[in-house]
Scaffold this active site. Structure first.
Site, PDB file in Angstrom:
ATOM      1  N   GLY A   1      50.197  36.487  50.813  1.00 32.95           N
ATOM      2  CA  GLY A   1      49.627  35.279  51.389  1.00 32.95           C
ATOM      3  C   GLY A   1      50.334  34.059  50.840  1.00 32.95           C
ATOM      4  O   GLY A   1      49.716  33.014  50.653  1.00 32.95           O
TER       5      GLY A   1
ATOM      6  N   GLU B   1      45.666  29.969  55.500  1.00 36.16           N
ATOM      7  CA  GLU B   1      45.445  31.192  54.732  1.00 36.16           C
ATOM      8  C   GLU B   1      45.550  30.897  53.237  1.00 36.16           C
ATOM      9  O   GLU B   1      44.752  31.358  52.431  1.00 36.16           O
ATOM     10  CB  GLU B   1      46.497  32.232  55.135  1.00 36.16           C
ATOM     11  CG  GLU B   1      46.381  33.561  54.396  1.00 36.16           C
ATOM     12  CD  GLU B   1      47.507  34.524  54.731  1.00 36.16           C
ATOM     13  OE1 GLU B   1      48.560  34.086  55.245  1.00 36.16           O
ATOM     14  OE2 GLU B   1      47.343  35.734  54.459  1.00 36.16           O
TER      15      GLU B   1
ATOM     16  N   ALA C   1      63.437  29.565  63.793  1.00 35.22           N
ATOM     17  CA  ALA C   1      62.115  30.053  64.180  1.00 35.22           C
ATOM     18  C   ALA C   1      61.811  29.813  65.652  1.00 35.22           C
ATOM     19  O   ALA C   1      60.783  30.237  66.149  1.00 35.22           O
ATOM     20  CB  ALA C   1      61.055  29.376  63.318  1.00 35.22           C
TER      21      ALA C   1
ATOM     22  N   ALA D   1      48.945  39.450  62.835  1.00 34.57           N
ATOM     23  CA  ALA D   1      50.099  40.248  62.413  1.00 34.57           C
ATOM     24  C   ALA D   1      51.351  39.394  62.461  1.00 34.57           C
ATOM     25  O   ALA D   1      51.917  39.150  63.524  1.00 34.57           O
ATOM     26  CB  ALA D   1      50.244  41.480  63.304  1.00 34.57           C
TER      27      ALA D   1
ATOM     28  N   ALA E   1      60.277  40.746  56.879  1.00 31.03           N
ATOM     29  CA  ALA E   1      59.939  39.352  57.161  1.00 31.03           C
ATOM     30  C   ALA E   1      58.706  38.971  56.380  1.00 31.03           C
ATOM     31  O   ALA E   1      57.605  39.377  56.713  1.00 31.03           O
ATOM     32  CB  ALA E   1      59.712  39.156  58.662  1.00 31.03           C
TER      33      ALA E   1
ATOM     34  N   GLY F   1      35.102  47.217  25.620  1.00 32.31           N
ATOM     35  CA  GLY F   1      35.289  48.474  26.348  1.00 32.31           C
ATOM     36  C   GLY F   1      34.641  48.473  27.714  1.00 32.31           C
ATOM     37  O   GLY F   1      35.146  49.074  28.659  1.00 32.31           O
TER      38      GLY F   1
ATOM     39  N   GLN G   1      32.863  31.578  17.367  1.00 33.56           N
ATOM     40  CA  GLN G   1      33.612  30.382  17.735  1.00 33.56           C
ATOM     41  C   GLN G   1      34.733  30.689  18.727  1.00 33.56           C
ATOM     42  O   GLN G   1      34.957  29.934  19.670  1.00 33.56           O
ATOM     43  CB  GLN G   1      34.189  29.680  16.500  1.00 33.56           C
ATOM     44  CG  GLN G   1      34.764  28.312  16.862  1.00 33.56           C
ATOM     45  CD  GLN G   1      35.508  27.641  15.719  1.00 33.56           C
ATOM     46  OE1 GLN G   1      36.302  28.281  15.032  1.00 33.56           O
ATOM     47  NE2 GLN G   1      35.258  26.362  15.525  1.00 33.56           N
TER      48      GLN G   1
ATOM     49  N   PRO H   1      58.233  44.475  57.510  1.00 35.71           N
ATOM     50  CA  PRO H   1      58.910  44.992  56.318  1.00 35.71           C
ATOM     51  C   PRO H   1      60.005  44.065  55.789  1.00 35.71           C
ATOM     52  O   PRO H   1      60.174  43.927  54.591  1.00 35.71           O
ATOM     53  CB  PRO H   1      59.499  46.326  56.801  1.00 35.71           C
ATOM     54  CG  PRO H   1      58.603  46.749  57.908  1.00 35.71           C
ATOM     55  CD  PRO H   1      58.123  45.493  58.563  1.00 35.71           C
TER      56      PRO H   1
END
Lengths: 385, 384
Positions: free
Chosen positions: A369, A248, A185, A128, A134, A346, A285, A132
């Site tokens: 990601g 990731e 950070a 985690a 970040a 289709g 083709q 929202p």
């Protein structure tokens, strides 16, 4: 021929055959049902743990296979043939993002408690980071962990957590100190949180357009009490997670290339047997040229990604390398699957074939990601702009 | 003196547009989320549209219509597509622009009384069934068979991907009455309650609230009165009418694209992600240009269509090319704009809390349905 230009050894090829058999027998037959139910059973993790798939790069001392990154590449290339990109991403979150920090930074006790059961598939891990407000930048994390005696109390909201509903444990980024000076950070720490802890509320993210089988959720944490032992590594070493964010992106790139190839192969099969205006679709083709173009774009992207996997394996992959892989493969996979869908006419729009699912699934890669825009920023900065 | 291109819309069309927009804003817009989630559009919508005089714009007052005015029909569909809810337009247009249209152009007065009048009122819902599991782009390979029997026919075969097919009251079926690939096809009107006719609903990528059906005809007994138009002329009837389907699909695509644009621009305006803005703005600028061209080309195709109708002529080669170009161009633009609208919303756009994923899924049908992009290219290339 006694030599190969591919990065895979005979041991990797053996692993590939084993995973392929497993996927065909135990995943493919259920993918459509799981996608529809928006859930796959936890037994999948247990079974994959049993087969040794969840600890490929974990040292044997901790119950893993002690293999290199190419083994991971093999596993995820094969998992993309299951027909559920969501399931594959759930497993990748567990093996490649949530648990590697534990191996790298954890004490023996933390490895015993959190990593080993994950390798066995007995406990599911999630990570985690995102909130929202970040996104890709860890420095924006606003979930706070405040000292309370020898414990920590964690409060905040994490969004779009893969495995959020089923996970037993969460590798979570929380702020433990205000950012100081230029180092925005700094002051972010990593905690291993038992999701059954009081104060953890899980809200399933309903209505995803793709990746339906994976339980993406919001985690709302209100004064969640965790002991000192939950802190992974030292206080303020949250930037370690930047490595997992890069990992990731790389594994997502590997998955994108593999899924694009799968959908090209299936579309070619369809075109060979479907007839229109007196001939097989594949004999027109424009379709031949379409397939030629798709295969070329996939191959070019594959080689870029493999170059980066090689660097990653050697520990030399740069931020620029990874960003280019992510940006290129996300765009390529979206385009290839869209073209493949068109081949079916289709039927491409119906649920009878899996191509429409792949189309919905691949769309996530361009916004999550590491969104296209964020990767372009990274590349731009790396170019000195 | 050669007639120059007339302005497309007159005052009556402007008034209709206001009326249609009011109808859509009241009867459709508030329910879009619910209907998409539940996969159900209430049957009552057809009757409401019928009551408002919106289903008979192409048809004579003799049958309760307000026409014939094809431009008016285009205006109505433009408005239906405006909220970015493909299912409403899909269901309503397949009924009024396909099923009802064939009754109008091919039917006897008895058939019009029985099917057209209630279709215009919205009390009956119709569908048109051409496509089969083994016959898509190549209509001449349709194999649903109508065998002569007892002064009528027995119908056997299967149709697939039929809009409204799973719940309609009647369906116009293209079936083979002779072996000749083109001259052997005829149209029949089949009632939903006829013995031997069964159907299942199909789950599709988009148009989730439209009742797309797979239809099975197992020795369905049809009387003389079920034949629509002239026997053996079915293929040619389709060829004459397909241009209209392509035009109205193009109108709907442009309208949907404009909605995607509005949504993207509005969301981006509120975005705090300054770093993303310039690039998104420039991509949107390119799309604004393509959408404007899309609207221009479809309006020109509409102009050609109504011009030919007014002169009592078939579409000439240039017009047929233009119709194919309009379809080819508009559908992909709508998809690209919807895709960009998704992108602008970031990960929030990946869930149904935002409408953009619906715009995107609905838009994907455009390059396939009503004549694939590949067929449009064949038509265009064939006319060069």
């Amino acid at each position: 021929m006694a030599w190969s230009a591919e990065p895979f050894s005979p041991a990797h090829d053996e692993l590939r055959a084993t995973v392929r058999r497993y996927v065909e027998a135990e995943l493919q037959p259920y993918a459509a049902e799981w996608e529809s139910a928006e859930w796959f059973p936890n037994e999948v993790f247990e079974r994959m743990g049993e087969l040794g798939f969840l600890g490929l790069t974990v040292p044997e001392a901790h119950g893993g296979q002690g293999a290199d990154y190419w083994a991971t590449v093999v596993l995820y290339e094969e998992l993309m043939r299951a027909g559920s990109a969501g399931l594959a991403s759930a497993v990748a979150s567990h093996t490649d993002i949530a648990t590697p920090p534990i191996l790298r930074l954890g004490t023996d006790a933390q490895i015993e408690q959190y990593l080993s059961p994950a390798v066995e598939g007995k406990r599911v891990a999630c990570f985690a980071f995102t909130e929202p407000d970040a996104g890709p930048d860890l420095a924006d994390v606003n979930t706070w962990a405040k000292r309370d005696g020898s414990d920590w109390l964690i409060t905040g909201v994490k969004t779009f957590v893969t495995n959020g509903v089923r996970a037993d444990c969460c590798t979570l980024a929380a702020r433990t100190a205000e950012p100081s000076g230029d180092e925005r950070a700094g002051g972010i720490s990593i905690f291993l949180v038992d999701t059954a802890s009081p104060g953890v509320k899980v809200e399933r993210q309903a209505g995803k357009v793709g990746m339906c089988a994976v339980d993406t959720a919001d985690l709302v944490l209100t004064d969640v009490r965790v002991p000192e032992e939950a802190l992974l590594g030292g206080e303020g070493n949250g930037l370690e997670l930047a490595r997992e964010l890069r990992g990731e992106r790389l594994i997502a790139s590997v998955q994108a290339v593999a899924l694009a190839q799968r959908q090209l192969d299936l579309a070619m099969d369809y075109a060979a047997q479907r007839r229109v205006f007196g001939q097989a679709v594949a004999d027109f083709q424009v379709q031949r040229h379409r397939f030629a173009e798709l295969s070329t774009r996939i191959e070019a992207c594959r080689r870029l990604v493999y170059d980066c996997c090689d660097s990653w394996n050697l520990g030399t992959a740069s931020e620029l390398d990874i960003a280019q892989c992510k940006l290129a493969s996300a765009g390529m996979a979206n385009w290839v699957v869209d073209e493949a869908l068109q081949v079916y006419g289709g039927y491409g729009y119906s649920k009878e074939f899996e191509v429409e699912r792949a189309w919905r699934d691949m769309r996530l890669l361009r916004v999550s990601g590491g969104s296209d825009e964020s990767q372009r920023e990274i590349i731009g900065q790396a170019l000195g702009l | 003196m050669t007639e120059t291109a007339l302005p497309l819309y007159d005052d009556s069309h402007d008034a209709l547009r206001a009326r249609a927009r009011q109808f859509v804003d009241t009867e459709i817009v508030p329910h879009v989320g619910d209907w998409e989630r539940s996969g159900e559009i209430p049957r009552a919508l057809f009757a409401k549209a019928g009551d408002a005089g919106l289903l008979g714009l192409k048809f004579s007052p003799q049958w309760g219509g307000g026409g014939p005015d094809y431009v008016a029909a285009a205006v109505w569909l433009d408005e239906v597509a405006r909220p970015g809810f493909g299912s409403a337009g899909g269901a309503l247009s397949s009924h009024s622009e396909l099923a009802a249209l064939y009754i109008d152009t091919e039917g006897t007065d008895e058939q019009k009384e029985r099917y057209l009048k209630p279709s215009i009122a919205g009390s009956l819902v119709g569908a048109l069934a051409i496509t089969e599991p083994g016959a898509g782009s190549d209509v001449s390979t349709v194999s649903t068979r109508a065998h002569r029997s007892n002064g009528g026919w027995r119908l056997t075969g299967e149709k697939i991907f039929i809009t409204n097919g799973a719940s309609c009251d009647f369906v116009i079926v293209v079936a083979r009455t002779a072996d000749d690939p083109h001259r052997g096809l005829s149209l029949f009107v089949v009632d939903a309650d006829m013995p031997g006719f069964t159907r299942t609903r199909l789950s599709m990528l988009g148009f989730r609230a439209t009742h797309t059906g797979q239809l099975v005809f197992d020795d369905v007994v049809l009387g003389e009165e079920s034949l629509l138009g002239t026997m053996g002329e079915g293929f040619y009837a389709l060829m004459r009418r397909l241009a209209w389907e392509r035009i109205y699909m193009s109108i709907c695509a442009v309208s949907a694209a404009e909605q995607s644009l509005r949504t993207a621009i509005s969301y981006l305006g509120g975005s705090a992600r300054v770093a993303d803005r310039q690039a998104s703005r420039h991509r949107l600028a390119d799309l604004v240009m393509r959408v404007a061209q899309a609207r221009a080309i479809v309006e020109q195709a509409l102009r050609c269509y109504v011009g030919a109708r007014a002169a009592g002529e078939e579409l000439d080669k240039a017009s047929r090319r233009l119709v194919a170009q309009a379809k080819l161009y508009t559908q992909r633009v709508a998809l690209d704009v919807a895709d960009e609208a998704m992108q602008v919303h970031g990960v929030a756009g990946y869930t149904a809390t935002q409408p953009v994923e619906r715009y995107w899924r609905d838009a994907r049908l455009g390059p396939i349905g009503g004549g694939t992009d590949e067929i449009m290219r064949e038509i265009i290339a064939g006319s060069l």
